[in-house]
Design a protein around this motif. Structure first.
Motif, PDB file in Angstrom:
ATOM      1  N   ASP A   1       0.835  -1.204   0.000  1.00 42.65           N
ATOM      2  CA  ASP A   1       0.000   0.000   0.000  1.00 42.65           C
ATOM      3  C   ASP A   1       0.868   1.252   0.000  1.00 42.65           C
ATOM      4  OD1 ASP A   1      -2.363  -1.446   0.004  1.00 42.65           O
ATOM      5  OD2 ASP A   1      -2.445  -1.547   2.184  1.00 42.65           O
ATOM      6  N   TYR A   2       2.008   1.184   0.674  1.00 44.11           N
ATOM      7  CA  TYR A   2       3.020   2.237   0.616  1.00 44.11           C
ATOM      8  C   TYR A   2       4.261   1.666  -0.071  1.00 44.11           C
ATOM      9  CZ  TYR A   2       0.254   4.266   4.462  1.00 44.11           C
ATOM     10  OH  TYR A   2      -0.750   4.757   5.254  1.00 44.11           O
ATOM     11  N   ALA A   3       4.904   2.498  -0.882  1.00 44.58           N
ATOM     12  CA  ALA A   3       6.158   2.085  -1.521  1.00 44.58           C
ATOM     13  C   ALA A   3       7.355   2.676  -0.789  1.00 44.58           C
ATOM     14  CB  ALA A   3       6.179   2.508  -2.986  1.00 44.58           C
ATOM     15  N   ALA A   4       7.114   3.725   0.001  1.00 42.10           N
ATOM     16  CA  ALA A   4       8.197   4.354   0.761  1.00 42.10           C
ATOM     17  C   ALA A   4       7.619   5.038   1.986  1.00 42.10           C
ATOM     18  CB  ALA A   4       8.947   5.364  -0.102  1.00 42.10           C
ATOM     19  N   VAL A   5       8.470   5.191   3.008  1.00 41.69           N
ATOM     20  CA  VAL A   5       8.047   5.879   4.229  1.00 41.69           C
ATOM     21  C   VAL A   5       9.210   6.679   4.802  1.00 41.69           C
ATOM     22  CG1 VAL A   5       6.335   4.109   4.845  1.00 41.69           C
ATOM     23  CG2 VAL A   5       8.674   3.915   5.735  1.00 41.69           C
ATOM     24  N   TYR A   6       8.884   7.750   5.483  1.00 39.81           N
ATOM     25  CA  TYR A   6       9.822   8.381   6.420  1.00 39.81           C
ATOM     26  C   TYR A   6       9.262   8.039   7.779  1.00 39.81           C
ATOM     27  CZ  TYR A   6      12.382  11.838   9.150  1.00 39.81           C
ATOM     28  OH  TYR A   6      13.179  12.446  10.096  1.00 39.81           O
ATOM     29  N   TYR A   7       9.977   7.188   8.503  1.00 35.66           N
ATOM     30  CA  TYR A   7       9.355   6.601   9.683  1.00 35.66           C
ATOM     31  C   TYR A   7      10.418   6.095  10.661  1.00 35.66           C
ATOM     32  CZ  TYR A   7       4.916   4.955  11.635  1.00 35.66           C
ATOM     33  OH  TYR A   7       3.787   4.802  12.398  1.00 35.66           O
ATOM     34  N   TRP A   8       9.958   5.563  11.771  1.00 37.25           N
ATOM     35  CA  TRP A   8      10.854   5.082  12.806  1.00 37.25           C
ATOM     36  C   TRP A   8      11.426   3.712  12.449  1.00 37.25           C
ATOM     37  CZ3 TRP A   8       5.983   7.251  14.298  1.00 37.25           C
ATOM     38  CH2 TRP A   8       6.094   8.574  14.775  1.00 37.25           C
ATOM     39  N   ASN A   9      12.686   3.515  12.804  1.00 31.16           N
ATOM     40  CA  ASN A   9      13.434   2.349  12.346  1.00 31.16           C
ATOM     41  C   ASN A   9      12.838   1.013  12.786  1.00 31.16           C
ATOM     42  OD1 ASN A   9      14.298   3.214  14.993  1.00 31.16           O
ATOM     43  ND2 ASN A   9      16.183   2.029  14.794  1.00 31.16           N
ATOM     44  N   GLY A  10      12.350   0.926  14.025  1.00 32.36           N
ATOM     45  CA  GLY A  10      11.793  -0.335  14.500  1.00 32.36           C
ATOM     46  C   GLY A  10      10.592  -0.787  13.690  1.00 32.36           C
ATOM     47  N   ALA A  11       9.739   0.162  13.329  1.00 35.67           N
ATOM     48  CA  ALA A  11       8.556  -0.174  12.537  1.00 35.67           C
ATOM     49  C   ALA A  11       8.952  -0.658  11.142  1.00 35.67           C
ATOM     50  CB  ALA A  11       7.632   1.042  12.431  1.00 35.67           C
ATOM     51  N   VAL A  12       9.994  -0.047  10.571  1.00 39.45           N
ATOM     52  CA  VAL A  12      10.452  -0.484   9.247  1.00 39.45           C
ATOM     53  C   VAL A  12      11.047  -1.894   9.342  1.00 39.45           C
ATOM     54  CG1 VAL A  12      11.976  -0.003   7.303  1.00 39.45           C
ATOM     55  CG2 VAL A  12      10.815   1.882   8.458  1.00 39.45           C
ATOM     56  N   MET A  13      11.741  -2.194  10.435  1.00 37.84           N
ATOM     57  CA  MET A  13      12.238  -3.554  10.620  1.00 37.84           C
ATOM     58  C   MET A  13      11.079  -4.549  10.663  1.00 37.84           C
ATOM     59  SD  MET A  13      14.526  -5.250  13.671  1.00 37.84           S
ATOM     60  CE  MET A  13      14.758  -7.050  13.665  1.00 37.84           C
ATOM     61  N   ARG A  14      10.036  -4.213  11.384  1.00 32.97           N
ATOM     62  CA  ARG A  14       8.871  -5.098  11.452  1.00 32.97           C
ATOM     63  C   ARG A  14       8.262  -5.315  10.073  1.00 32.97           C
ATOM     64  NH1 ARG A  14       5.254  -2.566  16.181  1.00 32.97           N
ATOM     65  NH2 ARG A  14       3.908  -4.341  15.686  1.00 32.97           N
ATOM     66  N   ALA A  15       8.282  -4.253   9.256  1.00 34.62           N
ATOM     67  CA  ALA A  15       7.773  -4.373   7.887  1.00 34.62           C
ATOM     68  C   ALA A  15       8.671  -5.296   7.058  1.00 34.62           C
ATOM     69  CB  ALA A  15       7.688  -2.992   7.238  1.00 34.62           C
ATOM     70  N   ARG A  16       9.992  -5.153   7.211  1.00 35.91           N
ATOM     71  CA  ARG A  16      10.920  -5.989   6.440  1.00 35.91           C
ATOM     72  C   ARG A  16      10.792  -7.466   6.794  1.00 35.91           C
ATOM     73  NH1 ARG A  16      15.447  -8.230   7.926  1.00 35.91           N
ATOM     74  NH2 ARG A  16      15.883  -6.748   9.630  1.00 35.91           N
ATOM     75  N   LEU A  17      10.517  -7.751   8.049  1.00 34.53           N
ATOM     76  CA  LEU A  17      10.361  -9.145   8.453  1.00 34.53           C
ATOM     77  C   LEU A  17       9.159  -9.795   7.775  1.00 34.53           C
ATOM     78  CD1 LEU A  17      11.201  -8.887  12.270  1.00 34.53           C
ATOM     79  CD2 LEU A  17      12.660  -9.766  10.432  1.00 34.53           C
ATOM     80  N   LYS A  18       8.244  -8.973   7.293  1.00 34.48           N
ATOM     81  CA  LYS A  18       7.078  -9.478   6.553  1.00 34.48           C
ATOM     82  C   LYS A  18       7.298  -9.460   5.045  1.00 34.48           C
ATOM     83  CE  LYS A  18       3.858  -7.764  10.082  1.00 34.48           C
ATOM     84  NZ  LYS A  18       2.769  -6.807  10.380  1.00 34.48           N
ATOM     85  N   ASN A  19       8.252  -8.627   4.596  1.00 33.96           N
ATOM     86  CA  ASN A  19       8.503  -8.488   3.150  1.00 33.96           C
ATOM     87  C   ASN A  19       9.980  -8.145   2.954  1.00 33.96           C
ATOM     88  OD1 ASN A  19       8.765  -7.718   0.477  1.00 33.96           O
ATOM     89  ND2 ASN A  19       6.859  -6.561   0.414  1.00 33.96           N
ATOM     90  N   SER A  20      10.749  -9.088   2.449  1.00 43.91           N
ATOM     91  CA  SER A  20      12.199  -8.911   2.321  1.00 43.91           C
ATOM     92  C   SER A  20      12.592  -7.879   1.273  1.00 43.91           C
ATOM     93  CB  SER A  20      12.861 -10.253   1.992  1.00 43.91           C
ATOM     94  OG  SER A  20      12.366 -10.770   0.763  1.00 43.91           O
ATOM     95  N   ASP A  21      11.639  -7.354   0.514  1.00 38.43           N
ATOM     96  CA  ASP A  21      11.939  -6.305  -0.472  1.00 38.43           C
ATOM     97  C   ASP A  21      12.073  -4.928   0.182  1.00 38.43           C
ATOM     98  OD1 ASP A  21      11.942  -7.968  -2.765  1.00 38.43           O
ATOM     99  OD2 ASP A  21       9.750  -7.944  -2.784  1.00 38.43           O
TER     100      ASP A  21
END
Length: 344
Positions: free
Chosen positions: A219-239
């Protein structure tokens, strides 16, 4: 650890009140959204027979405005470092003296004599981290170590960006993008910052709190956001990849405090002491994927946090990070006016 008669009595004496280990009653926590470990809450409830209610907020300003208005019913709040002096100055926090609690010995020394709460008379560490860029590499394959991802977004990302709804983090990135210093009152530079943010905002899709779900789902292709939340996103999608803006990025620490008008002060103090236990602090970090400031907690954390690219700042970007501090009131007013214009 088995908290029975003797140990419980000692802990209660240190906390400044007496009673049994089964405290009973309620505790109302006001915290950032998607930031509180359900496992931690269940463990605390079972240990002390206390019913915990967690209410979410999406920014420091939202939390501050709610508590200022009164009638909120909360016992605990979790403001960021640069906001703690505001809460203290306005008399909104209880001087709970967590530095005298039994488990305060577990606080990492670097987080004890902090600028926003010298000696920790009001607050204890919750979690700390930084704001950076998260990008889906299948959508965009260029340089992601820049705030241009959301301030001057490439065409592949236009209309697909989410930006955190936190004024200071966003303004920090924009000020650094133009080579300025945090807390600057340079009107020419701040005009550039305002104009850039006003120009960039229509190219964003949202300013909300749904990154851990919407970034990995596409739904989002990019974010300016907090690092922990982005890690949680990566664990669901390795891209998903995390970038450290070379122009500059802000570090933060959020700290637990008890409100001056809290109704459940004793339970709030119990909770403070409870989360300074390393194993319990590790539950906080394991859920939200941020460091916590409690020494010894690392050995209880998931293995994937030890070398996560979102949590270990590459050497070439270490000097680009800066801890957010509280700005003088007149500067904060300038920033608030810019933020109001951006959000029109």
């Amino acid at each position: 650890m088995n908290w029975k008669m003797t140990v419980a009595s000692a802990a209660f004496a240190i906390l400044g009140f007496a009673g049994s280990a089964a405290a009973e009653g309620a505790l109302n926590i006001y915290n950032w959204g998607d930031y509180t470990s359900p496992e931690l809450i269940k463990k605390f409830e079972a240990k002390y027979n206390v019913k915990v209610t967690v209410t979410d907020y999406d920014s420091n300003d939202t939390a501050l405005a709610k508590v200022r208005a009164g009638g909120h019913g909360f016992d605990i709040v979790v403001p960021s470092a640069n906001y703690v002096p505001i809460w203290v100055k306005e008399g909104l926090l209880l001087e709970a003296r967590p530095d005298q609690m039994e488990n305060f010995k577990n606080v990492d020394p670097r987080w004890v004599d902090v600028a926003w709460d010298k000696g920790r008379h009001y607050t204890i560490p919750w979690q700390w981290g930084l704001s950076g860029v998260g990008v889906n590499k299948k959508v965009y394959g260029g340089d992601i170590n820049t705030s241009a991802i959301f301030l001057d977004p490439p065409k592949e990302l236009v209309g697909k960006i989410n930006v955190e709804p936190e004024m200071n983090d966003v303004l920090f990135a924009a000020i650094k993008y133009f080579g300025g210093d945090w807390c600057t009152a340079d009107k020419d530079l701040l005009k550039k910052v305002r104009d850039k943010l006003v120009e960039a905002k229509p190219k964003w899709l949202a300013m909300d709190y749904s990154v851990t779900e919407k970034l990995p789902s596409g739904d989002y292709a990019a974010v300016y956001y907090w690092n922990g939340a982005v890690m949680r996103a990566r664990l669901k999608n390795s891209d998903i990849a995390f970038g450290y803006p070379k122009e500059g990025f802000p570090f933060f620490m959020d700290s637990v405090a008890i409100l001056k008008d809290a109704k459940n002060v004793e339970n709030a103090k119990l909770f403070m002491n409870f989360i300074m236990e390393p194993e319990n602090a590790a539950l906080i970090s394991a859920f939200a994927k941020y460091a916590n400031g409690i020494k010894g907690s690392e050995k209880f954390m998931p293995e994937n946090m030890k070398d996560a690219p979102e949590l270990v700042v590459p050497a070439q970007f270490e000097k680009a990070g800066e801890f957010l501090t509280a700005c003088p009131p007149e500067v904060s007013q300038l920033y608030a006016r810019i933020w109001t214009e951006v959000n029109r």
